[in-house]
Design a protein around this motif. Structure first.
Motif, PDB file in Angstrom:
ATOM      1  N   GLU A   1       0.834  -1.209   0.000  1.00 48.27           N
ATOM      2  CA  GLU A   1       0.000   0.000   0.000  1.00 48.27           C
ATOM      3  C   GLU A   1       0.869   1.259   0.000  1.00 48.27           C
ATOM      4  OE1 GLU A   1      -2.908   0.584  -0.577  1.00 48.27           O
ATOM      5  OE2 GLU A   1      -4.173  -1.119  -0.082  1.00 48.27           O
ATOM      6  N   ALA A   2       1.986   1.217   0.711  1.00 44.38           N
ATOM      7  CA  ALA A   2       2.876   2.380   0.743  1.00 44.38           C
ATOM      8  C   ALA A   2       3.438   2.665  -0.647  1.00 44.38           C
ATOM      9  CB  ALA A   2       4.001   2.143   1.748  1.00 44.38           C
ATOM     10  N   ALA A   3       3.836   1.597  -1.366  1.00 41.68           N
ATOM     11  CA  ALA A   3       4.346   1.776  -2.725  1.00 41.68           C
ATOM     12  C   ALA A   3       3.252   2.302  -3.648  1.00 41.68           C
ATOM     13  CB  ALA A   3       4.891   0.444  -3.249  1.00 41.68           C
ATOM     14  N   HIS A   4       2.042   1.780  -3.469  1.00 43.04           N
ATOM     15  CA  HIS A   4       0.916   2.247  -4.282  1.00 43.04           C
ATOM     16  C   HIS A   4       0.614   3.718  -4.003  1.00 43.04           C
ATOM     17  CE1 HIS A   4      -2.797   1.963  -6.561  1.00 43.04           C
ATOM     18  NE2 HIS A   4      -3.457   2.481  -5.536  1.00 43.04           N
ATOM     19  N   ALA A   5       0.651   4.099  -2.725  1.00 38.24           N
ATOM     20  CA  ALA A   5       0.400   5.502  -2.354  1.00 38.24           C
ATOM     21  C   ALA A   5       1.491   6.411  -2.911  1.00 38.24           C
ATOM     22  CB  ALA A   5       0.320   5.624  -0.832  1.00 38.24           C
ATOM     23  N   LYS A   6       2.720   5.908  -2.924  1.00 42.51           N
ATOM     24  CA  LYS A   6       3.829   6.703  -3.460  1.00 42.51           C
ATOM     25  C   LYS A   6       3.608   7.006  -4.937  1.00 42.51           C
ATOM     26  CE  LYS A   6       8.884   6.744  -3.644  1.00 42.51           C
ATOM     27  NZ  LYS A   6      10.124   5.976  -3.340  1.00 42.51           N
ATOM     28  N   GLU A   7       3.179   6.015  -5.695  1.00 40.26           N
ATOM     29  CA  GLU A   7       2.882   6.233  -7.114  1.00 40.26           C
ATOM     30  C   GLU A   7       1.704   7.186  -7.290  1.00 40.26           C
ATOM     31  OE1 GLU A   7       4.539   5.222  -9.793  1.00 40.26           O
ATOM     32  OE2 GLU A   7       6.066   4.438  -8.417  1.00 40.26           O
ATOM     33  N   PHE A   8       0.716   7.050  -6.415  1.00 36.93           N
ATOM     34  CA  PHE A   8      -0.451   7.930  -6.498  1.00 36.93           C
ATOM     35  C   PHE A   8      -0.043   9.379  -6.236  1.00 36.93           C
ATOM     36  CE2 PHE A   8      -4.146  10.006  -4.532  1.00 36.93           C
ATOM     37  CZ  PHE A   8      -5.103   9.794  -5.517  1.00 36.93           C
ATOM     38  N   ILE A   9       0.791   9.583  -5.216  1.00 39.11           N
ATOM     39  CA  ILE A   9       1.242  10.942  -4.879  1.00 39.11           C
ATOM     40  C   ILE A   9       2.096  11.513  -6.010  1.00 39.11           C
ATOM     41  CG2 ILE A   9       2.694  12.261  -3.299  1.00 39.11           C
ATOM     42  CD1 ILE A   9       1.785  10.370  -1.075  1.00 39.11           C
ATOM     43  N   LYS A  10       2.908  10.660  -6.614  1.00 34.52           N
ATOM     44  CA  LYS A  10       3.770  11.135  -7.699  1.00 34.52           C
ATOM     45  C   LYS A  10       2.931  11.671  -8.855  1.00 34.52           C
ATOM     46  CE  LYS A  10       7.250   8.533  -8.592  1.00 34.52           C
ATOM     47  NZ  LYS A  10       8.073   7.400  -9.118  1.00 34.52           N
ATOM     48  N   GLY A  11       1.814  11.044  -9.118  1.00 34.44           N
ATOM     49  CA  GLY A  11       0.957  11.497 -10.216  1.00 34.44           C
ATOM     50  C   GLY A  11       0.192  12.764  -9.912  1.00 34.44           C
ATOM     51  N   MET A  12       0.196  13.193  -8.642  1.00 40.77           N
ATOM     52  CA  MET A  12      -0.528  14.421  -8.289  1.00 40.77           C
ATOM     53  C   MET A  12       0.140  15.667  -8.864  1.00 40.77           C
ATOM     54  SD  MET A  12      -1.304  13.827  -4.260  1.00 40.77           S
ATOM     55  CE  MET A  12      -2.388  12.544  -3.651  1.00 40.77           C
ATOM     56  N   TYR A  13       1.463  15.684  -8.885  1.00 44.04           N
ATOM     57  CA  TYR A  13       2.191  16.914  -9.186  1.00 44.04           C
ATOM     58  C   TYR A  13       2.123  17.263 -10.662  1.00 44.04           C
ATOM     59  CZ  TYR A  13       3.996  16.572  -4.469  1.00 44.04           C
ATOM     60  OH  TYR A  13       4.095  16.505  -3.106  1.00 44.04           O
ATOM     61  N   VAL A  14       2.014  18.566 -10.919  1.00 47.27           N
ATOM     62  CA  VAL A  14       1.979  19.088 -12.287  1.00 47.27           C
ATOM     63  C   VAL A  14       2.994  20.217 -12.399  1.00 47.27           C
ATOM     64  CG1 VAL A  14      -0.397  18.466 -12.800  1.00 47.27           C
ATOM     65  CG2 VAL A  14       0.061  20.580 -11.582  1.00 47.27           C
ATOM     66  N   LYS A  15       3.688  20.284 -13.532  1.00 47.38           N
ATOM     67  CA  LYS A  15       4.690  21.324 -13.735  1.00 47.38           C
ATOM     68  C   LYS A  15       4.557  21.895 -15.142  1.00 47.38           C
ATOM     69  CE  LYS A  15       8.136  19.392 -10.554  1.00 47.38           C
ATOM     70  NZ  LYS A  15       9.520  18.876 -10.421  1.00 47.38           N
ATOM     71  N   ASN A  16       4.726  23.247 -15.197  1.00 48.30           N
ATOM     72  CA  ASN A  16       4.742  23.944 -16.491  1.00 48.30           C
ATOM     73  C   ASN A  16       3.534  23.590 -17.353  1.00 48.30           C
ATOM     74  OD1 ASN A  16       7.286  25.007 -15.755  1.00 48.30           O
ATOM     75  ND2 ASN A  16       8.308  23.175 -16.562  1.00 48.30           N
ATOM     76  N   ALA A  17       2.387  23.542 -16.719  1.00 51.02           N
ATOM     77  CA  ALA A  17       1.168  23.224 -17.464  1.00 51.02           C
ATOM     78  C   ALA A  17       0.296  24.464 -17.572  1.00 51.02           C
ATOM     79  CB  ALA A  17       0.402  22.102 -16.766  1.00 51.02           C
ATOM     80  N   ASP A  18      -0.606  24.436 -18.536  1.00 48.18           N
ATOM     81  CA  ASP A  18      -1.562  25.521 -18.696  1.00 48.18           C
ATOM     82  C   ASP A  18      -2.495  25.550 -17.488  1.00 48.18           C
ATOM     83  OD1 ASP A  18      -4.565  26.145 -19.868  1.00 48.18           O
ATOM     84  OD2 ASP A  18      -2.990  27.461 -20.666  1.00 48.18           O
ATOM     85  N   PRO A  19      -2.854  26.761 -16.968  1.00 50.53           N
ATOM     86  CA  PRO A  19      -3.726  26.832 -15.785  1.00 50.53           C
ATOM     87  C   PRO A  19      -5.015  26.038 -15.941  1.00 50.53           C
ATOM     88  CG  PRO A  19      -2.801  28.989 -16.235  1.00 50.53           C
ATOM     89  CD  PRO A  19      -2.388  28.107 -17.369  1.00 50.53           C
ATOM     90  N   THR A  20      -5.586  26.074 -17.145  1.00 48.70           N
ATOM     91  CA  THR A  20      -6.819  25.309 -17.363  1.00 48.70           C
ATOM     92  C   THR A  20      -6.569  23.819 -17.189  1.00 48.70           C
ATOM     93  OG1 THR A  20      -7.568  26.998 -18.936  1.00 48.70           O
ATOM     94  CG2 THR A  20      -8.669  24.852 -19.002  1.00 48.70           C
ATOM     95  N   GLU A  21      -5.431  23.342 -17.699  1.00 48.39           N
ATOM     96  CA  GLU A  21      -5.092  21.928 -17.545  1.00 48.39           C
ATOM     97  C   GLU A  21      -4.831  21.579 -16.083  1.00 48.39           C
ATOM     98  OE1 GLU A  21      -5.203  19.559 -19.775  1.00 48.39           O
ATOM     99  OE2 GLU A  21      -5.923  21.010 -21.254  1.00 48.39           O
ATOM    100  N   ILE A  22      -4.215  22.509 -15.367  1.00 49.32           N
ATOM    101  CA  ILE A  22      -3.941  22.280 -13.945  1.00 49.32           C
ATOM    102  C   ILE A  22      -5.245  22.123 -13.171  1.00 49.32           C
ATOM    103  CG2 ILE A  22      -3.000  23.330 -11.857  1.00 49.32           C
ATOM    104  CD1 ILE A  22      -0.856  24.628 -13.582  1.00 49.32           C
ATOM    105  N   ILE A  23      -6.201  23.019 -13.420  1.00 50.04           N
ATOM    106  CA  ILE A  23      -7.495  22.942 -12.731  1.00 50.04           C
ATOM    107  C   ILE A  23      -8.189  21.623 -13.051  1.00 50.04           C
ATOM    108  CG2 ILE A  23      -9.786  23.971 -12.581  1.00 50.04           C
ATOM    109  CD1 ILE A  23      -7.647  25.554 -11.123  1.00 50.04           C
ATOM    110  N   ARG A  24      -8.159  21.236 -14.333  1.00 48.10           N
ATOM    111  CA  ARG A  24      -8.797  19.977 -14.725  1.00 48.10           C
ATOM    112  C   ARG A  24      -8.097  18.786 -14.057  1.00 48.10           C
ATOM    113  NH1 ARG A  24      -8.182  20.500 -19.744  1.00 48.10           N
ATOM    114  NH2 ARG A  24     -10.156  21.535 -20.168  1.00 48.10           N
ATOM    115  N   HIS A  25      -6.773  18.866 -13.987  1.00 45.83           N
ATOM    116  CA  HIS A  25      -6.006  17.789 -13.346  1.00 45.83           C
ATOM    117  C   HIS A  25      -6.386  17.647 -11.867  1.00 45.83           C
ATOM    118  CE1 HIS A  25      -2.524  15.241 -12.423  1.00 45.83           C
ATOM    119  NE2 HIS A  25      -2.338  16.014 -11.352  1.00 45.83           N
TER     120      HIS A  25
END
Length: 704
Positions: free
Chosen positions: A358-382
């Motif tokens: 579960e810890a490894a699964h949560a780590k992957e889930f948290i990694k997918g949360m972050y967004v960089k250099n994206a359009d604000p609209t895409e960030i909100i949708r994400h």
């Protein structure tokens, strides 16, 4: 004389008696005559009484002598009776003494007779012991188990009869030898009967083993025979088949085995305990084989969680079915607990590694949360997508924990999800900084929209956290309704001792984590709300840069000749048009947006429209900014003071038109600016001292 009967009464009153007779009609003429007559009558009455007493005394004296004679006769008879009683007592004692001697003699003779009988019987049994042994040996050589059973019973009785004779230990050893020999002779029949399931033959064997005192060995043989069969069945299944169907098919075979053996065990062993023990021993012996087999399947599985859930549910359903089939009030609970432990024990290694998965699964889930250099609209949708997936992730994680570990690691999972949510709040913190990386000199309504959308998403996150706390809080543990109620029976008894280990410590950690979590959420919400206000104030700050009161006109013009300066008219026009930009966003906010605004700013909980509250907050900031700008003015001439008062009054009129009351500090500044110089110190009494001092310095008035 009947008139004098009452003289003997206890309540007789002399005075009353005399008065009564004196008041009679005859006594009214001569009381002395009446008294004399009454006395005469009394004397006659006394004489009669005396005569009666004398007569009674003579009769008593005449009968007294006769009574004395009768009493003497009674005393004489009593003495004779006492003498007879004493003689009888002596006779009884003598008889008892003689009888006791006779009885002792008889008992002694009877004991000797019994010993003689026992000795005679023992001699007979001793003579027959050798004969029975010879016959038993002949029968055993013929492999006749039924005949050997009868002869063994005779030999057993013979041993009881000879227990006081010398050589008893040797005879016991001989009896034990024949027990072993009969057991060995019957062993092939035991295997055959249990394999074929012939109840009649099994009952005969059970009777034989009871006679030779080896019934417990018969039970051991039953368990060993069927355990080996079941183990071979597992080996065949695991070698010829693959996948989770192997476990399902093996469990089905075990259930069929129970149905086949239930009647036999009830008849032969009087209960189904042997079935339970056989299953327990089989599953314990297969523990490492099942663990190895399951681990191989786990490594090949596309979804390890789905595989573990399927396996755990299969085990639980099997345990439930078994308990229903053989659960009985006569079966001790410890036996059922041992069986349940045997069913689940192989799965312990996967339960122990589950938190790491579960810890490894949560780590992957948290990694997918972050967004960089994206359009604000895409960030909100994400972020919007992740809000929705976060709820599913929370529910799925806790459901997996309940099914796979039966709540054993519920504390760790709870804290892990807290950390996941905390990391997600950190994503919002980074996003709000991204929205302000490139500051501009003019208002960007799109950026305002993005920040309001971000605020609403924070409201969704607040709702998610509230849902999470209400459903999964350790202070109020998971409701058992999340588990199949049937599985909450005996199946889970084995795990109860492992639930909520170190509960107090866990609750303490959770409470600390809760405070950090909500503090972080409120902190990000305050920052985003501040960004919204900052974006709106950007144009105001630019307008205030145009403030200029450095002109030195000294002409004392009337107030009507002054008009507001351009900077304040631009501020006013901006404020008047601001509601039309805010109302589409905040007039009817969503529940999520309303909740996060109330969570971050108490003013939003007053029941007013969010747009009105935001306008009031913006006006407060503008007022502070205006006062700071005024404080930055080095000096004000008479003309400049009047001009500033006019500007402030215009600003107040704009606010009133918007339905907002001007702030008291700004109103006091306007009044202080209008005061004549020579009367300033007197008229300013009662005003804010700080403001009075500030305006005095700007207008160059000497304090007195």
């Amino acid at each position: 004389m009947e008139d004098f009967d009452h003289l003997s009464a206890e309540c007789f009153d002399v005075y009353q008696f005399v008065n009564y007779h004196c008041k009679s009609t005859a006594s009214n003429y001569n009381k002395e005559v009446t008294v004399a007559a009454l006395v005469s009558r009394l004397q006659i009455y006394v004489e009669r009484v005396n005569s009666s007493l004398e007569k009674s005394s003579l009769q008593f004296v005449s009968t007294m002598s006769q009574a004395i004679k009768e009493i003497d006769m009674m005393l004489y008879n009593t003495r004779i009776l006492m003498e007879k009683r004493s003689n009888l007592r002596i006779a009884i004692i003598n008889v008892h003494r003689d009888t006791e001697e006779y009885m002792a003699n008889l008992e002694h003779k009877d004991a000797i007779f019994k010993k003689l009988q026992l000795a005679r019987h023992a001699m007979q049994e001793s003579d027959s012991w050798g004969k029975v042994i010879v016959e038993l040996d002949e029968i055993l050589e013929q492999n006749d188990t039924n005949g050997s059973k009868d002869k063994f019973c005779i030999l057993k009785k013979s041993l009881c009869a000879l227990k006081h004779m010398s050589g008893h230990a040797e005879r016991e050893a001989q009896l034990e030898y024949y027990k072993n020999k009969i057991e060995i002779l019957a062993t092939p029949s035991v295997a055959y009967c249990f394999q074929t399931g012939n109840i009649t033959q099994c009952v005969n064997l059970a009777n034989l083993f009871k006679i030779i005192d080896r019934f417990s060995q018969l039970k051991l043989s039953y368990r060993a025979i069927h355990k080996n069969n079941l183990i071979r069945k597992w080996q065949r299944c695991s070698e010829t088949q693959s996948g989770t169907d192997v476990i399902v098919r093996f469990y089905k075979f075990l259930k069929d085995f129970i149905e086949d053996q239930q009647q036999l065990c009830e008849v032969v062993f009087n209960d189904v305990s042997e079935i339970i023990d056989t299953l327990s021993e089989t599953l314990i012996d297969l523990r490492y084989y099942r663990e190895y087999f399951t681990n191989n399947l786990l490594e090949k599985a596309n979804s390890k969680f789905e595989f573990l859930i399927h396996t755990a549910k299969t085990d639980s359903q099997f345990a439930l079915d078994i308990n229903k089939k053989i659960g009985d009030a006569t079966i001790h609970q410890d036996r059922l607990d041992c069986l349940n432990e045997a069913i689940f024990s192989y799965f312990n290694v996967f339960v122990e590694h589950y938190p790491d998965m579960e810890a490894a699964h949560a780590k992957e889930f948290i990694k997918g949360m972050y967004v960089k250099n994206a359009d604000p609209t895409e960030i909100i949708r994400h972020l919007e997508n992740y809000n929705a997936s976060l709820v599913r992730t929370i529910d799925d994680t806790f459901e997996r924990c309940v099914v796979i570990t039966r709540k054993k690691y519920i504390n760790q999972i709870y804290i892990m999800m807290k950390n996941t949510i905390d990391a997600y709040i950190g994503v919002y913190f980074e996003v709000q900084k991204m929205f302000l990386l490139n500051e501009i000199d003019f208002i960007d309504w799109n950026m305002l929209q993005y920040n309001i959308n971000l605020m609403q998403l924070l409201g969704d996150l607040l709702r998610i956290i509230t849902y999470f706390e209400n459903k999964y809080s350790l202070v109020n543990p998971i409701n058992d309704s999340t588990i199949n109620r049937a599985n909450a029976l005996t199946v889970y008894n084995f795990w109860q001792g492992q639930l909520f280990n170190s509960a107090d410590k866990a609750v303490m950690v959770v409470e600390e984590k809760n405070s950090e979590l909500f503090f972080s959420l409120r902190n990000v919400g305050n920052i985003v709300h501040g960004n919204i206000v900052k974006i709106i104030l950007l144009a105001i700050e630019n307008h205030f840069l145009q403030m200029d009161f450095s002109r030195g006109e000294t002409v004392d013009l009337p107030d009507c000749s002054f008009v507001p300066q351009e900077y304040i008219t631009q501020v006013g026009q901006y404020l008047l048009t601001l509601p039309q930009h805010l109302e589409p966003l905040l007039l009817i906010p969503s529940d999520s947006l309303k909740s996060i605004l109330c969570f971050c700013e108490n003013a939003y909980g007053e029941g007013k429209a969010c747009a009105d509250i935001l306008l009031n907050l913006i006006v407060e900031e503008i007022t502070k900014l205006y006062i700071n700008k005024i404080d930055g003015i080095a000096s004000l001439s008479l003309f400049g003071a009047k001009q500033l008062a006019v500007d402030i009054e215009y600003f107040g009129n704009v606010l009133e038109e918007m339905g907002i009351l001007p702030k008291p500090d700004l109103q006091q500044i306007k009044a202080l600016l209008k005061m004549p110089l020579e009367q300033y110190n007197i008229l300013s009494i009662g005003y804010n001292f700080r403001l009075v001092t500030m305006i005095r310095q700007k207008r160059n008035i000497i304090s007195r």
